[in-house]
Scaffold this motif. Structure first.
Motif, short mmCIF file in Angstrom:
data_model
loop_
_atom_site.label_atom_id
_atom_site.label_comp_id
_atom_site.label_asym_id
_atom_site.label_seq_id
_atom_site.Cartn_x
_atom_site.Cartn_y
_atom_site.Cartn_z
N ALA A 300 0.81 -1.21 0.00
CA ALA A 300 0.00 0.00 0.00
C ALA A 300 0.85 1.26 0.00
O ALA A 300 0.30 2.37 0.01
N GLY A 301 2.18 1.12 0.01
CA GLY A 301 3.08 2.28 -0.01
C GLY A 301 3.29 2.92 1.33
O GLY A 301 3.83 4.04 1.41
N ARG A 302 2.95 2.25 2.42
CA ARG A 302 3.12 2.81 3.77
C ARG A 302 4.34 2.17 4.42
O ARG A 302 4.25 1.32 5.30
N SER A 303 5.52 2.61 3.95
CA SER A 303 6.78 1.93 4.30
C SER A 303 7.11 2.03 5.78
O SER A 303 7.59 1.05 6.39
N GLU A 304 6.90 3.19 6.40
CA GLU A 304 7.27 3.35 7.81
C GLU A 304 6.44 2.44 8.70
O GLU A 304 6.96 1.78 9.61
N VAL A 310 6.92 -5.32 10.57
CA VAL A 310 7.81 -6.45 10.30
C VAL A 310 8.99 -6.46 11.27
O VAL A 310 9.55 -7.52 11.56
N GLY A 311 9.39 -5.29 11.76
CA GLY A 311 10.44 -5.27 12.76
C GLY A 311 10.01 -5.97 14.03
O GLY A 311 10.77 -6.76 14.61
N GLU A 312 8.78 -5.69 14.48
CA GLU A 312 8.26 -6.38 15.65
C GLU A 312 8.12 -7.88 15.38
O GLU A 312 8.42 -8.71 16.24
N ALA A 313 7.67 -8.23 14.17
CA ALA A 313 7.52 -9.64 13.82
C ALA A 313 8.86 -10.36 13.85
O ALA A 313 8.99 -11.47 14.39
N ALA A 314 9.89 -9.73 13.26
CA ALA A 314 11.21 -10.36 13.24
C ALA A 314 11.79 -10.50 14.64
O ALA A 314 12.46 -11.49 14.96
N SER A 315 11.54 -9.51 15.49
CA SER A 315 12.03 -9.59 16.86
C SER A 315 11.36 -10.73 17.61
O SER A 315 12.01 -11.50 18.34
N LEU A 316 10.04 -10.88 17.44
CA LEU A 316 9.33 -11.99 18.08
C LEU A 316 9.85 -13.33 17.56
O LEU A 316 10.07 -14.27 18.34
N ALA A 317 10.05 -13.42 16.25
CA ALA A 317 10.55 -14.66 15.68
C ALA A 317 11.95 -14.99 16.19
O ALA A 317 12.27 -16.17 16.44
N GLU A 340 9.98 -10.95 4.78
CA GLU A 340 9.17 -9.73 4.62
C GLU A 340 9.93 -8.51 5.13
O GLU A 340 9.82 -7.41 4.57
N LEU A 341 10.71 -8.68 6.20
CA LEU A 341 11.53 -7.58 6.70
C LEU A 341 12.52 -7.12 5.63
O LEU A 341 12.71 -5.91 5.41
N ALA A 342 13.16 -8.07 4.95
CA ALA A 342 14.13 -7.72 3.91
C ALA A 342 13.45 -6.95 2.77
O ALA A 342 14.01 -5.97 2.25
N LEU A 343 12.27 -7.36 2.38
CA LEU A 343 11.57 -6.66 1.30
C LEU A 343 11.17 -5.24 1.71
O LEU A 343 11.24 -4.31 0.90
N VAL A 344 10.77 -5.08 2.97
CA VAL A 344 10.42 -3.74 3.44
C VAL A 344 11.66 -2.85 3.50
O VAL A 344 11.63 -1.68 3.11
N LEU A 345 12.78 -3.41 3.97
CA LEU A 345 14.03 -2.64 4.01
C LEU A 345 14.48 -2.26 2.60
O LEU A 345 14.97 -1.15 2.37
N LEU A 346 14.29 -3.17 1.66
CA LEU A 346 14.66 -2.87 0.28
C LEU A 346 13.82 -1.72 -0.27
O LEU A 346 14.35 -0.80 -0.91
N ASP A 347 12.52 -1.77 -0.03
CA ASP A 347 11.65 -0.69 -0.51
C ASP A 347 11.92 0.62 0.21
O ASP A 347 11.63 1.70 -0.32
N SER A 348 12.47 0.52 1.42
CA SER A 348 12.78 1.73 2.19
C SER A 348 14.12 2.33 1.81
O SER A 348 14.54 3.33 2.41
N GLY A 349 14.83 1.72 0.86
CA GLY A 349 16.11 2.26 0.41
C GLY A 349 17.30 1.80 1.21
O GLY A 349 18.32 2.50 1.25
N ASP A 350 17.20 0.63 1.86
CA ASP A 350 18.32 0.12 2.66
C ASP A 350 18.65 -1.30 2.21
O ASP A 350 18.43 -2.27 2.94
#
Length: 662
Positions: A300-304, A310-317, A340-350
């Protein structure tokens, strides 16, 4: 903390297992135990199938089938002399075998078992078997038929069988019963098959029904004020998450992304509030739901917002991976969240951070000796790695794509008609759906199908059952009352007249009224009450002019004694803390050298916690030690698979080192 409520399901399975062990020992000398043994085997198998314990249920299902076959053969060839009870036992056991095959990833084998059972039924044309079957047995038989038809590529026949299964589940009253989770499975199967057929609205409607059924089944656990056992929480939370995420995926693919976000957000809120009581099952379900929520937000384009989810999800995992009793038990949770965290970071420019996240995931997979059963999750991770590598390393990206497509091809080949149904489906969609146990939309035209006949749909298991029960109850009562006239004569004999006789017994209850008269006697006793009135003597008790008690003066005397006591304490306390720091550091070094990631993480946490109070009092001396411990904690979390969680201690160590000039 409140004690956990008793788990009736686990108790029932334990009782049945105990009975089965006893009867297996008795049956050699007591053949009469054959029928109860088959019944117990069928019951315990059904309980395990309800929670998708495919492998543990398969052995008992086969044993029940073998013993049920012996019961049928005892009466000769299958035909007119076959008792309906033995036929029902054989049908139930065979159905359980087919369900275990379909659930265990062998839909073609399930199709063959179902076909053989239908052929067996043709040998019993005189027998009205459906009324003798439990509704759940009919539901499972039709579900296995649907899965077998899909494996053969007949989407229309699969939908027809699934519709019949849903009708039996609804008519059989599974909603609100101990078998309510089977109703969730039926609705999800119908949703999947409608989705494969390209009927989006029907698929969404069936998924909504699944969510409603799953929420009803999970409500007692989610709203419980006491602690809930992990086994019970897992049984109800996983179906709720599966149903909710299936509905959200269907809504998002149909273009209603806001509704998808609302569905996932609702479950996330419930799981967050209940995770402390429900333990690791709730945290695992929450991690998966957050990962899918982050995916929706990313698309949906809501990267933040996506990064927060996904950060919370990765921490729980990562926490779940570090606490695994069996290494790799929750690898799929970690794989899906980190991907999913990696894809979000990629879209966020990192892209560098995205590459690090995926590297930690593949390192963890390699450390687990590359176990089987995670092909769908790995295919998704490889596709994400290919996207990360594409800008700077095109050759590496191509290799990752080839590996991912090979895994997806293997997933399709596991179903005989997989290549036909999903030949042109995007690899990312197939990997995403298979990793979550769902079917992808087929690019083929929507098929046509007709409803099954009542005989093929086993309608008698539910429709015929509701008719005789109410009729059977009044019939004997009417016969007994109408036939024997003396029964009518007994009515006046049983009339309440003798019951009225004991009514005068109530009169002596009034007799205690004179007993109430002596109650008035204490009224006269009230006369001596003025005697306490002249008790001015206690009023004169101001004698305790002890108000100026000098005893208050000595009270401060012990206080100064207590004050100097803590003054000499700092020295031994600091020594003890310093000793604990050294012990924690040694414990971490030993665990890391031994390759014990779980112990190393626990030791690193203890190391950091032991240094923090000392660093606050003497930063010059203990600051460098805290930097070292924080780096160790970051490394321990990274090695445990929590790449996202490793960033915080490393960032803190870097900032502290900068402040200290290190």
């Amino acid at each position: 903390m409140a004690q956990a409520a008793p788990d009736q399901y686990a108790r029932r399975v334990k009782e049945l297992s105990s009975q089965i062990r006893k009867m297996r020992g008795w049956i050699a000398s007591d053949p009469s135990q054959a029928e109860p043994l088959v019944d117990a085997l069928n019951e315990v198998t059904a309980l395990r199938l309800l929670i998708h314990a495919w492998l543990p249920s398969f052995a008992d299902a086969q044993d029940a089938l073998s013993r049920a076959g012996q019961l049928v053969a005892f009466h000769g060839s299958v035909g007119p002399f076959t008792p309906v009870d033995d036929a029902a036992r054989f049908f139930t056991a065979t159905t359980h075998v087919a369900v275990a095959q379909a659930g265990g990833g062998q839909p073609a084998g399930a199709a063959q078992t179902v076909a053989a059972l239908r052929a067996w039924l043709t040998l019993l044309p005189h027998l009205d078997l459906p009324p003798a079957l439990a509704p759940r047995t009919a539901v499972w038989f039709l579900m296995a038929s649907a899965q077998g038809a899909l494996a053969a590529g007949d989407v229309g026949a699969a939908n027809a069988a699934a519709d019949a299964a849903r009708a039996r589940a609804v008519e059989g009253g599974l909603a609100g019963s101990d078998e309510a989770l089977l109703l969730v499975d039926v609705h999800l199967l119908v949703s999947d098959l409608r989705w494969v057929a390209g009927l989006e609205l029907d698929a969404v409607a069936a998924a909504r029904d699944a969510v409603t059924a799953a929420r009803d089944a999970a409500a007692p656990v989610i709203t419980a004020t006491h602690r809930v056992g992990e086994a019970r929480a897992t049984r109800v939370l996983e179906p709720l998450a599966d149903a909710t995420n299936a509905l959200a995926d269907r809504l998002a693919a149909a273009g209603d992304r806001d509704a998808a976000l609302a569905e996932r957000g609702r479950v996330v809120g419930e799981l967050r509030s209940a995770s402390a009581r429900l333990g690791d099952p709730a945290r695992a379900t929450l991690a998966l739901t957050l990962a899918d929520l982050g995916r929706d937000l990313r698309l949906a384009g809501r990267s933040e917002e996506a990064l927060d989810a996904v950060g919370e999800a990765a921490s729980l995992a990562g926490d779940l991976a570090a606490a695994e009793a069996t290494p790799g038990a929750r690898f799929d949770v970690q794989a899906l969240t980190v991907t999913e965290l990696a894809l979000v970071l990629l879209d966020s420019g990192d892209p560098d951070a995205a590459a690090d996240a995926l590297a930690s995931l593949f390192d963890r997979f390699a450390s687990l000796k590359r176990p089987a059963g995670h092909e769908a999750a790995l295919a998704g991770a490889l596709l994400a790695r290919a996207a990360v590598e594409a800008p700077g390393e095109p050759q590496a990206s191509e290799r990752s794509l080839q590996e991912a497509h090979a895994l997806v091809a293997g997933l399709l080949d596991a179903t005989p008609a997989g290549r036909t149904l999903w030949a042109d489906a995007p690899a990312e969609e197939v990997a995403h759906d298979r990793a979550r146990g769902r079917l992808s939309r087929s690019p083929l035209p929507t098929p046509h199908w007709e409803p099954l006949s009542d005989a093929d749909a086993l309608a008698g298991t539910t429709r015929g059952r509701a008719v005789p029960e109410p009729i059977a109850e009044p019939e004997p009562v009417a016969e007994q009352v109408a036939a024997p006239e003396p029964a009518a004569e007994r009515e006046p004999v049983a009339a309440p007249e003798p019951v009225a006789a004991p009514e005068p017994v109530a009169e002596p209850v009034a007799e205690p009224e004179p007993v109430a008269e002596p109650v008035a006697v204490p009224d006269t006793i009230v006369e001596p009450e003025p005697e306490p009135e002249p008790e001015p003597a206690p009023q004169a008790e101001p004698e305790p002019i002890l108000d100026p008690q000098p005893a208050t003066a000595p009270e401060p005397q012990p206080e100064p004694e207590l004050q100097p006591e803590p003054q000499p304490e700092p020295t031994p306390r600091a020594d003890a803390v310093a000793a604990r720091v050294g012990q924690a550091a040694e414990r971490y070094a030993s665990a890391r050298a031994a390759g014990d990631r779980r112990e190393a993480l626990a030791a690193a946490v203890a190391w950091v916690e032991s240094i923090r109070p000392l660093e606050g009092a003497d930063r010059t001396t203990w600051g460098p030690r805290l930097v070292e411990a924080l780096h160790a904690l970051g490394d321990a979390r990274f090695r445990a698979g929590d790449w996202w969680g490793s960033r915080q201690p490393n960032k803190e160590a870097k900032q502290l080192a900068k402040e200290l000039g290190l």
